[in-house]
Design a protein around this motif. Structure first.
Motif, PDB file in Angstrom:
ATOM      1  N   MET A   1      -2.249   9.006  20.494  1.00  0.00           N
ATOM      2  CA  MET A   1      -0.879   9.500  20.697  1.00  0.00           C
ATOM      3  C   MET A   1      -0.713   9.888  22.168  1.00  0.00           C
ATOM      4  N   SER A   2       0.482   9.693  22.688  1.00  0.00           N
ATOM      5  CA  SER A   2       0.655   9.981  24.097  1.00  0.00           C
ATOM      6  C   SER A   2       2.116  10.174  24.463  1.00  0.00           C
ATOM      7  N   ASN A   3       2.347  10.820  25.580  1.00  0.00           N
ATOM      8  CA  ASN A   3       3.678  10.915  26.148  1.00  0.00           C
ATOM      9  C   ASN A   3       3.551  11.085  27.662  1.00  0.00           C
ATOM     10  N   THR A   4       4.655  10.971  28.365  1.00  0.00           N
ATOM     11  CA  THR A   4       4.608  11.050  29.823  1.00  0.00           C
ATOM     12  C   THR A   4       5.549  12.143  30.314  1.00  0.00           C
ATOM     13  N   LYS A   5       5.040  13.063  31.127  1.00  0.00           N
ATOM     14  CA  LYS A   5       5.865  14.126  31.686  1.00  0.00           C
ATOM     15  C   LYS A   5       5.507  14.302  33.152  1.00  0.00           C
ATOM     16  N   ALA A   6       6.521  14.440  33.977  1.00  0.00           N
ATOM     17  CA  ALA A   6       6.328  14.814  35.383  1.00  0.00           C
ATOM     18  C   ALA A   6       5.208  14.026  36.049  1.00  0.00           C
ATOM     19  N   ASN A   7       5.234  12.700  35.832  1.00  0.00           N
ATOM     20  CA  ASN A   7       4.243  11.813  36.446  1.00  0.00           C
ATOM     21  C   ASN A   7       2.809  12.126  36.028  1.00  0.00           C
ATOM     22  N   VAL A   8       2.644  12.724  34.860  1.00  0.00           N
ATOM     23  CA  VAL A   8       1.312  12.937  34.289  1.00  0.00           C
ATOM     24  C   VAL A   8       1.290  12.257  32.927  1.00  0.00           C
ATOM     25  N   ALA A   9       0.374  11.309  32.746  1.00  0.00           N
ATOM     26  CA  ALA A   9       0.241  10.644  31.450  1.00  0.00           C
ATOM     27  C   ALA A   9      -0.681  11.485  30.569  1.00  0.00           C
ATOM     28  N   THR A  10      -0.235  11.757  29.348  1.00  0.00           N
ATOM     29  CA  THR A  10      -1.010  12.605  28.447  1.00  0.00           C
ATOM     30  C   THR A  10      -1.518  11.786  27.266  1.00  0.00           C
ATOM     31  N   PHE A  11      -2.802  11.924  26.983  1.00  0.00           N
ATOM     32  CA  PHE A  11      -3.422  11.210  25.866  1.00  0.00           C
ATOM     33  C   PHE A  11      -4.195  12.186  24.988  1.00  0.00           C
ATOM     34  N   GLU A  12      -4.475  11.738  23.772  1.00  0.00           N
ATOM     35  CA  GLU A  12      -5.318  12.536  22.876  1.00  0.00           C
ATOM     36  C   GLU A  12      -6.520  11.703  22.439  1.00  0.00           C
ATOM     37  N   GLY A  13      -7.674  12.361  22.325  1.00  0.00           N
ATOM     38  CA  GLY A  13      -8.866  11.706  21.795  1.00  0.00           C
ATOM     39  C   GLY A  13      -9.679  10.970  22.851  1.00  0.00           C
TER      40      GLY A  13
END
Length: 372
Positions: A1-13
């Motif tokens: 799962m992931s989303n993108t905020k303020a030019n930071v890519a966020t991932f889980e796992g």
């Protein structure tokens, strides 16, 4: 799962950890990876993942890595890819291929030429990471298709599991601003099958037994089968006895599909040769232009290519959950999507097992090229 905020890519796992870090490095985009094995009895990053982060740090300049106290969260802010001369000692629970393969994604877009010496296991029977021959014969020729030509890989010492003692020198002298666009839409016809059977600290007759059993399986294919023997002795043969084989099916246009096997304790050389040969035949029936182990590199290079649409023909069996996760990661970091067209729609006999992938390049230029 992931989303993108303020030019930071966020991932889980921890899935696709290396691939996500490589994409972030190429994009110059910070990533935050959370919940790394948070439900495991031994949570957080493993030692080989920390070692990979150290390697990334050594081939870049200005990278910042923050690891939480429990090791379950990593924040990575990539610097500029600089390359240069590096020696990396790899933990023996992962082969050198685990660390070397991601360097192929970065090396052509570096500021200086890459010259990295890896020390550790040259192959492993416990993981699915690529062996040295698989990289040398499968991935380096693929890089040539994208315009990366001056790349070499030399085995200085072979190191079998469990103790290793191997040494591999990777060099990339081809520094390019971006990969070429490819259009690979023909199902290549195999013209020859090549391979190498190797052994360390065991009788040289072992490799002959591997070769004979593999040849017996591959002979009915009707193409030339040429498997060479590579027996290592003395100090260059590492610290442990072992043997393995890599088989490569090659087309006239230079596309290659391969299979490999590494002997584990109690494995007979004949069984290993037979198993690798059957795996190669299976891979050929479930592949098209490229093999399964070449897909990630192709997707990455197509993404960062010129602002043009590249196309690649794939077998439907190659479109699995790993493929889908890779495309999701690419979309999250670069914001670009791939399109798949079913071959059955073209109403051409024999095309119903294939799909055509179209991917528009982002017109990437390495940050190191902008500064250089």
């Amino acid at each position: 799962m992931s989303n993108t905020k303020a030019n930071v890519a966020t991932f889980e796992g921890h899935r696709n950890l290396r691939f996500r870090l490589i994409l972030a490095t190429l994009a110059g985009k910070a990533v935050k990876i959370t919940k790394i094995r948070s439900d495991d009895m031994d949570p957080g990053l493993k030692d080989y993942e920390v070692s990979f982060l150290r390697l990334l740090e050594s081939v870049t300049n200005g990278s910042q890595i923050e690891i939480s106290y429990t090791g379950t969260t990593v924040i990575y802010k990539p610097g500029i890819i600089i390359g240069g001369q590096v020696t990396h000692n790899c933990p023996t629970n992962k082969p050198i291929g685990y660390y070397l393969e991601p360097m192929l994604y970065l090396a052509p877009f570096s500021k200086k030429k890459f010259s990295v010496v890896f020390k550790g296991l040259t192959a492993s029977d416990k993981t699915k990471d690529a062996g040295i021959e698989a990289i040398k014969w499968g991935l380096l020729p693929l890089m040539e298709k994208f315009g990366v030509r001056e790349v070499s890989l030399h085995i200085l010492k072979r190191g079998s599991p469990p103790l290793g003692g191997g040494e591999v020198h990777f060099m990339c002298n081809s520094l390019i601003p971006q990969p070429m666009t490819i259009h690979a839409l023909e199902s290549p016809k195999i013209s020859a099958i090549r391979g190498v059977a190797y052994c360390t600290r065991v009788s040289p007759s072992t490799v002959n037994r591997i070769i004979d059993s593999a040849r017996n399986i591959l002979r009915p294919t009707g193409v030339e089968v040429n498997i060479t023997a590579d027996a290592w002795r003395g100090d260059n043969s590492g610290k442990s006895p072992g043997f393995g084989v890599t088989l490569v099916a090659e087309s006239k246009k230079g596309w290659r599909i391969l299979a490999e096997g590494v002997g584990s304790p109690g494995t007979l050389p004949e069984d290993l040769g037979e198993r690798a040969a059957y795996e190669l035949l299976d891979e050929l029936t479930k592949s098209c232009v490229i093999g399964r182990n070449q897909i990630l590199l192709s997707l990455c290079y197509m993404t960062i290519g010129k602002e043009d649409i590249g196309r690649l023909k794939l077998h439907k069996d190659q479109i699995d959950d790993n493929f889908v996760w890779a495309l999701r990661d690419i979309k999250n970091v670069f914001g670009t999507e791939a399109f798949l067209k079913d071959g059955a729609e073209e109403a051409v006999p024999g095309e119903e097992d294939y799909m055509t992938l179209s991917l528009k390049g982002i017109g990437f230029t390495s940050a190191s090229k902008k500064i250089a």
